[in-house]
Design a protein around this motif. Structure first.
Motif, PDB file in Angstrom:
ATOM      1  N   ALA A  78      34.459  37.096   0.994  1.00 45.30           N
ATOM      2  CA  ALA A  78      34.190  36.593   2.467  1.00 45.30           C
ATOM      3  C   ALA A  78      32.891  36.034   2.550  1.00 45.30           C
ATOM      4  CB  ALA A  78      34.460  37.630   3.442  1.00 45.30           C
ATOM      5  N   THR A  79      31.928  36.711   1.828  1.00 46.63           N
ATOM      6  CA  THR A  79      30.573  36.373   1.733  1.00 46.63           C
ATOM      7  C   THR A  79      29.997  36.295   0.401  1.00 46.63           C
ATOM      8  OG1 THR A  79      29.762  38.690   1.655  1.00 46.63           O
ATOM      9  CG2 THR A  79      30.291  37.400   3.907  1.00 46.63           C
ATOM     10  N   ILE A  80      29.053  35.606   0.049  1.00 47.82           N
ATOM     11  CA  ILE A  80      28.395  35.334  -1.217  1.00 47.82           C
ATOM     12  C   ILE A  80      26.814  35.697  -1.249  1.00 47.82           C
ATOM     13  CG2 ILE A  80      27.402  33.791  -3.002  1.00 47.82           C
ATOM     14  CD1 ILE A  80      30.104  32.182  -2.554  1.00 47.82           C
ATOM     15  N   SER A  81      26.498  36.620  -1.907  1.00 46.88           N
ATOM     16  CA  SER A  81      25.024  36.961  -1.929  1.00 46.88           C
ATOM     17  C   SER A  81      24.178  36.264  -3.128  1.00 46.88           C
ATOM     18  CB  SER A  81      24.929  38.517  -2.238  1.00 46.88           C
ATOM     19  OG  SER A  81      25.498  39.366  -1.023  1.00 46.88           O
ATOM     20  N   ILE A  82      23.084  35.821  -2.662  1.00 49.99           N
ATOM     21  CA  ILE A  82      21.967  35.332  -3.711  1.00 49.99           C
ATOM     22  C   ILE A  82      20.794  36.064  -3.701  1.00 49.99           C
ATOM     23  CG2 ILE A  82      20.844  33.180  -4.130  1.00 49.99           C
ATOM     24  CD1 ILE A  82      22.811  31.630  -2.328  1.00 49.99           C
ATOM     25  N   ASP A  83      20.513  36.979  -4.781  1.00 52.08           N
ATOM     26  CA  ASP A  83      19.507  37.687  -4.723  1.00 52.08           C
ATOM     27  C   ASP A  83      18.437  37.049  -5.502  1.00 52.08           C
ATOM     28  OD1 ASP A  83      21.300  39.582  -3.753  1.00 52.08           O
ATOM     29  OD2 ASP A  83      21.794  40.443  -5.660  1.00 52.08           O
ATOM     30  N   VAL A  84      17.669  36.457  -4.793  1.00 55.20           N
ATOM     31  CA  VAL A  84      16.137  35.970  -5.018  1.00 55.20           C
ATOM     32  C   VAL A  84      15.257  36.902  -4.043  1.00 55.20           C
ATOM     33  CG1 VAL A  84      14.738  34.080  -5.245  1.00 55.20           C
ATOM     34  CG2 VAL A  84      17.219  33.894  -5.848  1.00 55.20           C
ATOM     35  N   PRO A  85      14.399  37.785  -4.588  1.00 57.24           N
ATOM     36  CA  PRO A  85      13.549  38.220  -3.645  1.00 57.24           C
ATOM     37  C   PRO A  85      12.409  37.506  -3.320  1.00 57.24           C
ATOM     38  CG  PRO A  85      13.241  39.226  -6.005  1.00 57.24           C
ATOM     39  CD  PRO A  85      14.583  38.357  -6.140  1.00 57.24           C
ATOM     40  N   LEU A  86      11.642  37.749  -2.118  1.00 59.25           N
ATOM     41  CA  LEU A  86      10.598  36.989  -1.567  1.00 59.25           C
ATOM     42  C   LEU A  86       9.672  36.694  -2.571  1.00 59.25           C
ATOM     43  CD1 LEU A  86       9.627  35.794   1.053  1.00 59.25           C
ATOM     44  CD2 LEU A  86       8.474  37.828   1.429  1.00 59.25           C
ATOM     45  N   LYS A  87       9.069  37.724  -3.467  1.00 59.41           N
ATOM     46  CA  LYS A  87       8.093  37.147  -4.219  1.00 59.41           C
ATOM     47  C   LYS A  87       8.537  36.289  -5.401  1.00 59.41           C
ATOM     48  CE  LYS A  87       9.250  41.047  -7.685  1.00 59.41           C
ATOM     49  NZ  LYS A  87       8.680  42.257  -8.164  1.00 59.41           N
ATOM     50  N   ASP A 128      16.480  37.832   4.022  1.00 60.60           N
ATOM     51  CA  ASP A 128      15.546  38.831   4.322  1.00 60.60           C
ATOM     52  C   ASP A 128      14.681  38.709   2.912  1.00 60.60           C
ATOM     53  OD1 ASP A 128      17.110  40.175   2.182  1.00 60.60           O
ATOM     54  OD2 ASP A 128      18.012  41.441   3.996  1.00 60.60           O
ATOM     55  N   ALA A 129      13.835  39.974   2.527  1.00 54.71           N
ATOM     56  CA  ALA A 129      12.990  40.109   1.549  1.00 54.71           C
ATOM     57  C   ALA A 129      13.942  40.217   0.197  1.00 54.71           C
ATOM     58  CB  ALA A 129      12.011  41.090   1.533  1.00 54.71           C
ATOM     59  N   ASP A 130      15.014  40.729   0.364  1.00 52.91           N
ATOM     60  CA  ASP A 130      15.895  40.736  -0.822  1.00 52.91           C
ATOM     61  C   ASP A 130      16.530  39.516  -1.236  1.00 52.91           C
ATOM     62  OD1 ASP A 130      14.912  43.441  -1.222  1.00 52.91           O
ATOM     63  OD2 ASP A 130      16.434  44.157   0.648  1.00 52.91           O
ATOM     64  N   GLY A 131      17.123  38.799  -0.427  1.00 53.19           N
ATOM     65  CA  GLY A 131      17.867  37.515  -0.727  1.00 53.19           C
ATOM     66  C   GLY A 131      18.553  36.926   0.461  1.00 53.19           C
ATOM     67  N   VAL A 132      19.673  36.387   0.254  1.00 54.50           N
ATOM     68  CA  VAL A 132      20.416  35.736   1.315  1.00 54.50           C
ATOM     69  C   VAL A 132      21.967  36.109   1.204  1.00 54.50           C
ATOM     70  CG1 VAL A 132      21.126  33.400   1.899  1.00 54.50           C
ATOM     71  CG2 VAL A 132      19.043  33.702   0.801  1.00 54.50           C
ATOM     72  N   GLU A 133      22.484  36.245   2.392  1.00 53.04           N
ATOM     73  CA  GLU A 133      24.056  36.396   2.291  1.00 53.04           C
ATOM     74  C   GLU A 133      24.701  35.239   3.142  1.00 53.04           C
ATOM     75  OE1 GLU A 133      27.263  39.900   2.907  1.00 53.04           O
ATOM     76  OE2 GLU A 133      25.340  40.173   3.913  1.00 53.04           O
ATOM     77  N   VAL A 134      25.505  34.581   2.590  1.00 55.55           N
ATOM     78  CA  VAL A 134      26.343  33.410   3.195  1.00 55.55           C
ATOM     79  C   VAL A 134      27.867  33.811   3.617  1.00 55.55           C
ATOM     80  CG1 VAL A 134      26.992  31.260   2.877  1.00 55.55           C
ATOM     81  CG2 VAL A 134      24.861  31.977   1.673  1.00 55.55           C
ATOM     82  N   GLN A 135      28.122  33.735   4.834  1.00 61.03           N
ATOM     83  CA  GLN A 135      29.441  33.939   5.229  1.00 61.03           C
ATOM     84  C   GLN A 135      30.237  32.423   4.977  1.00 61.03           C
ATOM     85  OE1 GLN A 135      30.643  36.509   7.130  1.00 61.03           O
ATOM     86  NE2 GLN A 135      32.854  35.555   6.801  1.00 61.03           N
ATOM     87  N   ILE A 136      31.216  32.693   4.175  1.00 60.28           N
ATOM     88  CA  ILE A 136      32.019  31.527   3.395  1.00 60.28           C
ATOM     89  C   ILE A 136      32.909  30.809   4.552  1.00 60.28           C
ATOM     90  CG2 ILE A 136      33.733  30.771   1.804  1.00 60.28           C
ATOM     91  CD1 ILE A 136      32.750  33.258   0.245  1.00 60.28           C
TER      92      ILE A 136
END
Length: 309
Positions: A78-87, A128-136
């Motif tokens: 249902a969602t996809i996470s893209i884990d790219v931290p802020l730094k 947020d600082a950890d990454g992005v979550e996308v509702q499909i």
């Protein structure tokens, strides 16, 4: 406004012009509103994702992110996470500013080595600082045509800041990258269904540089859905991204696209469609990839037309 199959007016118009409406109606059966179970491990193993985003002015941009396998994942579909931290976010990539104020996001998960790809459109529901979550919103597989096979042999650690340049007219390194490209990523949008990311490919030189602000790209036979060209017909704003695989650079361009029909003398160069589209460049950004990348080229797609525009 969409029809019973979910196509919007632009897609329907292009399908009709191409004489492929019936094929499109059959092929749309692969569309779902979640990532199917069989595609979830595929997404999780990828080290690259192509993203389409929209800036504050409405301009459309295409971006490519790289990361170790697992930085992309979907547990429920249902969602996809893209884990790219802020730094680890390159501030020169418009993506990060764009999704902060415009939630539409198109995603293309592409494995060049196997010519597999999966396309997902949705809305950012967490940044947020950890990454992005996308509702499909919608997801579907794409055919393997026109993909040149490459293997990412090395993915280095993120190094920021990276070198970057920008401009409005093509020349120098930016023009050279376009002329030598065999792989192109395309971002488009439709107000009601959001942003979309897609792929185009061909033999080196398939992108014609008409002048310092105009590119011409052949439109080969595809899946008949005409998502990208349908978006262009309603909203011409578009983005392109070209990877310089040899030197580890990304060229991002934003501008406007226009489809040209029945272009005489282009049958061989377009695979018989005689369709091309022109891209007028408004601005470009050329930057090094944040990670050191090493690619191994395998072979070209057997579907690539041998002629150029």
């Amino acid at each position: 406004m969409s029809d019973k199959n979910g196509f919007h007016s632009g897609e329907l118009a292009v399908q009709k012009c191409a004489g492929e409406a019936a094929i499109a109606a059959r092929n749309i059966s692969v569309l779902t509103d979640t990532v199917i179970a069989g595609a979830r491990p595929f997404i999780a193993k990828q080290s690259m994702v192509v993203l389409s985003s929209i800036d504050r002015s409405g301009a459309v941009w295409a971006s490519v992110l790289f990361g170790a396998s697992g930085f992309l994942h979907t547990d429920t579909g249902a969602t996809i996470s893209i884990d790219v931290p802020l730094k680890e976010r390159d501030p020169n990539d418009p993506l990060w500013t764009n999704i902060g104020h415009h939630t539409d996001l198109g995603m293309l998960f592409l494995e060049l080595s196997s010519r597999r790809r999966y396309r997902v459109n949705g809305n950012v529901q967490r940044l947020d600082a950890d990454g992005v979550e996308v509702q499909i919103r919608e997801a579907y597989p794409n055919c393997p045509k026109y993909i040149q096979r490459r293997q990412l042999r090395k993915l280095g650690e993120t190094r920021l800041p990276v070198s970057s340049a920008c401009g409005t007219l093509l020349g120098g390194t930016a023009e050279t990258i376009v002329r030598q490209a065999d792989t192109l990523f395309v971002a488009s949008r439709y107000a009601d269904t959001g942003a979309d990311a897609s792929h185009r490919g061909g033999t080196p030189g398939f992108i014609q540089v008409v002048d310092e602000s105009t590119l011409r790209i052949p439109d080969y036979v595809g899946n008949s859905l005409f998502n990208t060209l349908g978006n262009f017909s309603v909203d011409p704003r578009a983005g392109l991204c070209v990877i310089d695989f040899e030197h580890g650079q990304l060229l991002q361009l934003t501008g406007k696209a226009k489809v040209l029909w029945d272009q005489q003398g282009t049958a061989d160069a377009t695979g018989g469609t005689m369709r091309v589209w022109e891209f007028k460049v408004d601005a470009w950004i050329l930057r090094d990839t944040p990670q050191e990348l090493e690619w191994e080229y395998f072979d070209a797609s057997p579907f690539n037309p041998s002629e150029k525009l």
